[in-house]
Motif scaffolding. Structure first.
Motif, PDB file in Angstrom:
ATOM      1  N   VAL B  83      51.050 -29.023  21.273  1.00  0.00           N
ATOM      2  CA  VAL B  83      52.350 -29.423  21.814  1.00  0.00           C
ATOM      3  C   VAL B  83      53.414 -29.455  20.717  1.00  0.00           C
ATOM      4  CG1 VAL B  83      53.643 -31.313  22.857  1.00  0.00           C
ATOM      5  CG2 VAL B  83      51.321 -30.800  23.673  1.00  0.00           C
ATOM      6  N   MET B  84      53.080 -30.089  19.602  1.00  0.00           N
ATOM      7  CA  MET B  84      54.111 -30.368  18.601  1.00  0.00           C
ATOM      8  C   MET B  84      54.338 -29.244  17.598  1.00  0.00           C
ATOM      9  SD  MET B  84      54.028 -34.455  17.928  1.00  0.00           S
ATOM     10  CE  MET B  84      52.334 -34.709  17.420  1.00  0.00           C
ATOM     11  N   GLU B  85      53.388 -28.317  17.518  1.00  0.00           N
ATOM     12  CA  GLU B  85      53.605 -27.235  16.557  1.00  0.00           C
ATOM     13  C   GLU B  85      54.556 -26.167  17.083  1.00  0.00           C
ATOM     14  OE1 GLU B  85      49.896 -25.787  15.098  1.00  0.00           O
ATOM     15  OE2 GLU B  85      49.658 -27.450  13.687  1.00  0.00           O
ATOM     16  N   GLU B  86      54.968 -26.300  18.339  1.00  0.00           N
ATOM     17  CA  GLU B  86      55.924 -25.367  18.911  1.00  0.00           C
ATOM     18  C   GLU B  86      57.290 -25.550  18.246  1.00  0.00           C
ATOM     19  OE1 GLU B  86      55.926 -22.965  21.178  1.00  0.00           O
ATOM     20  OE2 GLU B  86      53.728 -23.107  21.129  1.00  0.00           O
ATOM     21  N   ALA B  87      57.790 -24.511  17.611  1.00  0.00           N
ATOM     22  CA  ALA B  87      59.091 -24.614  16.945  1.00  0.00           C
ATOM     23  C   ALA B  87      60.171 -24.977  17.968  1.00  0.00           C
ATOM     24  CB  ALA B  87      59.439 -23.298  16.262  1.00  0.00           C
ATOM     25  N   GLN B  88      60.026 -24.455  19.187  1.00  0.00           N
ATOM     26  CA  GLN B  88      60.992 -24.729  20.241  1.00  0.00           C
ATOM     27  C   GLN B  88      61.054 -26.230  20.566  1.00  0.00           C
ATOM     28  OE1 GLN B  88      59.916 -22.442  23.665  1.00  0.00           O
ATOM     29  NE2 GLN B  88      61.978 -21.634  23.962  1.00  0.00           N
ATOM     30  N   ALA B  89      59.883 -26.852  20.559  1.00  0.00           N
ATOM     31  CA  ALA B  89      59.819 -28.282  20.878  1.00  0.00           C
ATOM     32  C   ALA B  89      60.528 -29.092  19.790  1.00  0.00           C
ATOM     33  CB  ALA B  89      58.364 -28.730  21.019  1.00  0.00           C
ATOM     34  N   LEU B  90      60.265 -28.758  18.532  1.00  0.00           N
ATOM     35  CA  LEU B  90      60.890 -29.500  17.435  1.00  0.00           C
ATOM     36  C   LEU B  90      62.407 -29.275  17.436  1.00  0.00           C
ATOM     37  CD1 LEU B  90      60.697 -31.350  15.047  1.00  0.00           C
ATOM     38  CD2 LEU B  90      60.016 -29.420  13.609  1.00  0.00           C
ATOM     39  N   GLN B  91      62.794 -28.044  17.743  1.00  0.00           N
ATOM     40  CA  GLN B  91      64.231 -27.753  17.796  1.00  0.00           C
ATOM     41  C   GLN B  91      64.927 -28.589  18.884  1.00  0.00           C
ATOM     42  OE1 GLN B  91      65.275 -23.550  18.005  1.00  0.00           O
ATOM     43  NE2 GLN B  91      67.033 -24.156  16.765  1.00  0.00           N
ATOM     44  N   ALA B  92      64.300 -28.680  20.054  1.00  0.00           N
ATOM     45  CA  ALA B  92      64.867 -29.483  21.138  1.00  0.00           C
ATOM     46  C   ALA B  92      64.910 -30.959  20.735  1.00  0.00           C
ATOM     47  CB  ALA B  92      64.039 -29.304  22.412  1.00  0.00           C
ATOM     48  N   PHE B  93      63.853 -31.417  20.090  1.00  0.00           N
ATOM     49  CA  PHE B  93      63.782 -32.812  19.648  1.00  0.00           C
ATOM     50  C   PHE B  93      64.911 -33.124  18.661  1.00  0.00           C
ATOM     51  CE2 PHE B  93      62.439 -36.046  16.651  1.00  0.00           C
ATOM     52  CZ  PHE B  93      61.957 -37.046  17.461  1.00  0.00           C
ATOM     53  N   VAL B  94      65.062 -32.272  17.646  1.00  0.00           N
ATOM     54  CA  VAL B  94      66.101 -32.467  16.628  1.00  0.00           C
ATOM     55  C   VAL B  94      67.485 -32.491  17.283  1.00  0.00           C
ATOM     56  CG1 VAL B  94      67.268 -31.307  14.699  1.00  0.00           C
ATOM     57  CG2 VAL B  94      64.774 -31.574  14.678  1.00  0.00           C
ATOM     58  N   HIS B  95      67.658 -31.632  18.275  1.00  0.00           N
ATOM     59  CA  HIS B  95      68.934 -31.576  18.986  1.00  0.00           C
ATOM     60  C   HIS B  95      69.170 -32.854  19.798  1.00  0.00           C
ATOM     61  CE1 HIS B  95      72.313 -29.963  21.217  1.00  0.00           C
ATOM     62  NE2 HIS B  95      71.716 -30.358  22.322  1.00  0.00           N
ATOM     63  N   GLU B  96      68.198 -33.233  20.619  1.00  0.00           N
ATOM     64  CA  GLU B  96      68.376 -34.387  21.510  1.00  0.00           C
ATOM     65  C   GLU B  96      68.545 -35.691  20.754  1.00  0.00           C
ATOM     66  OE1 GLU B  96      68.969 -34.481  24.749  1.00  0.00           O
ATOM     67  OE2 GLU B  96      69.043 -32.303  24.629  1.00  0.00           O
ATOM     68  N   TYR B  97      67.854 -35.821  19.628  1.00  0.00           N
ATOM     69  CA  TYR B  97      67.949 -37.058  18.855  1.00  0.00           C
ATOM     70  C   TYR B  97      69.126 -37.046  17.887  1.00  0.00           C
ATOM     71  CZ  TYR B  97      64.004 -39.349  20.917  1.00  0.00           C
ATOM     72  OH  TYR B  97      63.196 -39.998  21.815  1.00  0.00           O
ATOM     73  N   GLY B  98      69.876 -35.957  17.889  1.00  0.00           N
ATOM     74  CA  GLY B  98      71.083 -35.904  17.073  1.00  0.00           C
ATOM     75  C   GLY B  98      70.808 -36.038  15.587  1.00  0.00           C
ATOM     76  N   ILE B  99      69.690 -35.504  15.140  1.00  0.00           N
ATOM     77  CA  ILE B  99      69.353 -35.609  13.711  1.00  0.00           C
ATOM     78  C   ILE B  99      70.274 -34.704  12.907  1.00  0.00           C
ATOM     79  CG2 ILE B  99      67.542 -35.171  12.003  1.00  0.00           C
ATOM     80  CD1 ILE B  99      65.520 -36.014  14.112  1.00  0.00           C
ATOM     81  N   SER B 100      70.892 -35.281  11.882  1.00  0.00           N
ATOM     82  CA  SER B 100      71.907 -34.513  11.162  1.00  0.00           C
ATOM     83  C   SER B 100      71.509 -34.184   9.735  1.00  0.00           C
ATOM     84  CB  SER B 100      73.236 -35.283  11.179  1.00  0.00           C
ATOM     85  OG  SER B 100      73.048 -36.614  10.775  1.00  0.00           O
ATOM     86  N   PHE B 101      70.295 -34.533   9.349  1.00  0.00           N
ATOM     87  CA  PHE B 101      69.838 -34.164   8.001  1.00  0.00           C
ATOM     88  C   PHE B 101      68.785 -33.055   8.134  1.00  0.00           C
ATOM     89  CE2 PHE B 101      67.743 -38.077   9.481  1.00  0.00           C
ATOM     90  CZ  PHE B 101      66.425 -37.659   9.543  1.00  0.00           C
TER      91      PHE B 101
END
Lengths: 173, 173, 173, 173
Positions: B83-101
């Motif tokens: 589940v978590m090794e999907e680059a798409q999943a991490l990209q969506a997560f980073v986007h939704e959580y508004g991570i800026s670093f």
């Protein structure tokens, strides 16, 4: 990288204290030279002091009290004098809130007490940080973020006690 | 006063990264010499990372990002790889959580990914602080108090970039 | 005193579910008649759901699950479908967050899934309360105060299952 | 479903009050029959009262004050009498904390004041809920969860004012 904490005052006016609590002997900024001092100005009937300022001061004392930080509570009564200037009331407050660092009752002088006036505090809670050389480095009214407070303390604890350079060491008085 | 942050490792193993997010160019500890680096190891399905670690990393970035601190998120997948090794999943997560670093996906290698293994992380969240000389100064698994984290950052930001003494300046490599 | 919770809909559209988690048998609002139902609509990549909605749903389940309240999580994917519609991802999420009440994956149908569309949800998190007679009594998008949620549940749990008066008991269908 | 709030006492002893604050006329449980009453026992030098009990009472007042709930603060001094029994001190406290519901100073009587003794309170903070019929339905010492408090209030607000059955309506006195 230049220090993010500027020198706000080269010398902090000495505390003028009516009565001390939670300390065997009176403290003074002069005697504390070499330590970093966190001065928490509060009033016992100030909700933000009770909710944020004093618990933060307690955490500072617990985390850094053994590593060169001296936390001092300064009770600066500028409202409800008839209630809060009672030493008995402050003693009960200090006891019930389990405050374990030294607390000074600021010396009354009309509406604004003496030290509060000399330090030009805007109100309570206020956090002042004095560096090892006795200079004022932070002076903030209101709620201070824990991470900001921690960073300032970490920086000041890390500073040298004396200004030494290739030209020699300047004594700080 | 001796530093409260001991040198845990004189040299931190370099990040091994599968893919970067929120940065135009790949980062490396080597290139960041001279800055303090806060490395936040997390997994997107780790509740404590989402509740505490990542918001704390965001605050660090907001408060000290402009003052010499580089925050890096390190996504170290050691559970639910499919589940978590999907680059798409991490990209969506980073986007939704508004991570800026900048966020790095740790390079997979069996159950424990490469950088996580090299840094001997116990799990997520983990906070590692690397000083300006590239030395490991804090390595903590689990929740870290904001004031403690702040003090460590304040101390490291205040340290000199090089070891200079009366005998000369030692280059740190 | 008139009830503070108006009847918003006399009949709530039935759940259309792709797959259930944390339940041996599928649930339906129809079968739950006689119980109060708290429906928590969420998405696993929705920060406010993870921070507020789901922990609140867990507390509801712990406090009132044995007293006539059925909590149901409804995973309504309307963003990042390629990531969140994976049953494996939701299963890992439910496991890692320790969710102990039944969770339904809403049936996909274009961008907005079927039940979400039928219930006219504005987004996630959303809290819907269905009374013992199957009527919609609360429909709130965003963060709901714990005391407000508790009062609504207390009120609905206290209501009779049937409308009985001096004229007889009306069956609610 | 049976009510989760048992009747703890069929009749609550009347409040014995030295002085009222934040109300034009004295209140009494007898006069409040028909309303749900939330009685918050506190002391101004009780940290948990200031941190949890009183803010919760304020939220109750704000959320349900217009819907049939009467919140009353009961200042039950059983420590530091010389400090807290001062009406001036309580007045200043009520003012500084912005308390907007009626507050009663319990009538002193030796170490434990009169109402506190009659209600058999274990300490402060304590939350008591009295139903529309004047019966004690909750009596809890210490911190009460917001959702639990809300559910109890929701349930009691929803209860009928009188006990009516097929046999007639019983007057509650």
């Amino acid at each position: 990288m230049t220090s993010p904490l500027p020198v706000l005052l080269p010398h902090v006016p000495e505390l003028q204290v009516e009565r001390w609590f939670k300390t065997d002997a009176p403290l003074s900024l002069d005697l504390l030279r070499g330590k970093v001092v966190a001065l928490h100005a509060f009033q016992m009937l100030c909700p933000a002091c009770v909710a944020h300022g004093l618990p933060q001061a307690q955490r500072m004392h617990a985390l850094f009290g053994g590593r060169g930080l001296q936390v001092i509570g300064l009770h600066t009564v500028f409202e409800h004098h008839e209630v809060m200037e009672e030493a008995q009331a402050l003693q009960a407050f200090v006891h019930e809130y389990g405050i374990s660092f030294p607390v000074a009752a600021d010396k009354p002088q009309g509406r604004i007490p003496t030290t509060m006036r000399a330090l030009e505090l805007q109100g309570t809670p206020s956090l002042l940080l004095v560096d090892k050389q006795g200079r004022l480095r932070m002076h903030q009214f209101g709620r201070v973020d824990d991470m900001v407070a921690g960073a300032a303390i970490g920086e000041l604890l890390q500073e040298p006690e004396d200004d030494c350079s290739a030209d020699g060491c300047r004594v700080n008085r």
